[in-house]
Design a protein around this motif. Structure first.
Motif, short mmCIF file in Angstrom:
data_model
loop_
_atom_site.label_atom_id
_atom_site.label_comp_id
_atom_site.label_asym_id
_atom_site.label_seq_id
_atom_site.Cartn_x
_atom_site.Cartn_y
_atom_site.Cartn_z
N LEU A 153 0.78 -1.30 0.54
CA LEU A 153 0.30 -0.16 0.10
C LEU A 153 1.00 1.96 -0.20
N LEU A 154 1.55 0.96 0.71
CA LEU A 154 2.92 2.16 1.08
C LEU A 154 3.60 2.52 -0.14
N GLU A 155 4.10 1.85 -1.14
CA GLU A 155 4.36 1.68 -2.92
C GLU A 155 3.57 2.18 -3.54
N LEU A 156 2.09 2.24 -3.57
CA LEU A 156 1.16 2.93 -4.64
C LEU A 156 1.53 4.11 -4.71
N GLY A 157 2.10 5.30 -3.29
CA GLY A 157 1.94 6.18 -3.44
C GLY A 157 1.13 6.95 -3.71
N LEU A 158 0.23 6.94 -2.66
CA LEU A 158 -1.77 7.80 -2.43
C LEU A 158 -0.98 9.19 -1.96
N THR A 159 -2.06 9.84 -3.17
CA THR A 159 -1.76 11.23 -2.79
C THR A 159 -3.40 12.24 -2.77
N ASP A 160 -3.99 11.54 -2.74
CA ASP A 160 -5.40 12.35 -2.27
C ASP A 160 -5.62 11.67 -0.93
N ARG A 161 -5.83 12.98 -0.27
CA ARG A 161 -6.13 13.13 1.14
C ARG A 161 -8.19 13.64 1.45
N ARG A 162 -8.68 13.63 0.73
CA ARG A 162 -10.27 13.65 0.52
C ARG A 162 -10.82 12.66 -0.02
N SER A 163 -12.03 12.80 -0.51
CA SER A 163 -12.95 11.43 0.08
C SER A 163 -12.73 10.33 -1.40
N GLY A 164 -11.59 10.68 -1.96
CA GLY A 164 -10.76 10.22 -3.63
C GLY A 164 -9.64 9.08 -2.91
N TYR A 165 -9.36 8.88 -1.43
CA TYR A 165 -8.51 8.36 -1.18
C TYR A 165 -9.07 6.79 -1.60
N PRO A 166 -10.12 6.27 -1.44
CA PRO A 166 -10.49 4.97 -1.19
C PRO A 166 -10.88 4.26 -3.06
#
Length: 221
Positions: free
Chosen positions: A159-172
């Protein structure tokens, strides 16, 4: 003292004024799993209550569902990480079943497809928005899902390697899109979905659903 380093997995519980639901939710956390409650600005004593009930409490001052989820992911230490709403609509006791395909190497990300147990548990406008997003996701990635549900399990490092950047409702949704782009095996498992405790901040209202759909459409673009 409980050794959280030996936990089978961590359950991230984003929390904003969920004092009414917390006793039931934390009481349903299964053995071998650690509850990580991420307080996102509660004013009802949720953080203190969660701490008193034995949860690990993380404070995330930046408001937003994604901000709370990611803070929990960063605070997690176990190999497996689950995300679950903290409003008693979903049972944390289901997490081991949802996690099993990941543990056994059959999937990389498992999402819980919600099955309403009572009238009003999943409002029509929220279902419509969810269905539209699932169809857009299929066109964008080829992944066939019927629900972009908030209960999900994957491995922490991946999960960490996905580099998720959205911090609102788009995160999922960003999680699923990036997982699909990375070639992850994504699957669904059914779970019961109950009427939530307290007042919904997101999909319980038309306005909240509109904001969530807008954030997620931005992710797809």
């Amino acid at each position: 003292m409980y050794d959280f380093r030996a936990a089978r997995g961590d359950i991230v519980l984003p929390c904003l004024d969920e004092a009414e639901a917390l006793p039931w939710v934390l009481g349903r956390v299964p053995d071998g799993w650690r509850a990580v409650v991420v307080d996102n600005g509660s004013t009802d004593g949720s953080a203190e209550l969660a701490r008193g009930l034995g949860a690990t409490v993380v404070t995330e001052e930046r408001r937003g569902f994604g901000a709370a989820c990611h803070a929990g992911l960063l605070a997690a230490t176990a190999e497996l990480v689950a995300f679950c709403d903290c409003d008693a609509s979903l049972d944390p006791g289901e997490v081991p079943r949802i996690a099993r395909p990941v543990e056994e190497g059959e999937a990389d990300l498992v999402l819980a497809r919600r099955r309403p147990t009572a009238r009003g548990a999943w409002p029509v406008h929220a279902r419509v928005g969810n269905l539209a997003l699932a169809r857009m996701l299929r066109r964008r990635t080829g992944v066939r899902l019927r629900d972009l549900g908030p209960l999900r399990v994957a491995r922490r490092q991946e999960l960490l390697e996905l580099g998720l950047t959205d911090r609102r409702s788009g995160y999922p949704l960003q999680m699923v899109v990036r997982a699909a782009d990375a070639g992850w095996r994504v699957r669904e498992e059914e779970v019961d979905y109950r009427p939530r405790s307290g007042v919904s901040k997101v999909t319980g209202t038309w306005r909240g659903t509109w904001h969530a759909v807008t954030d997620m459409r931005a992710v797809l673009r």
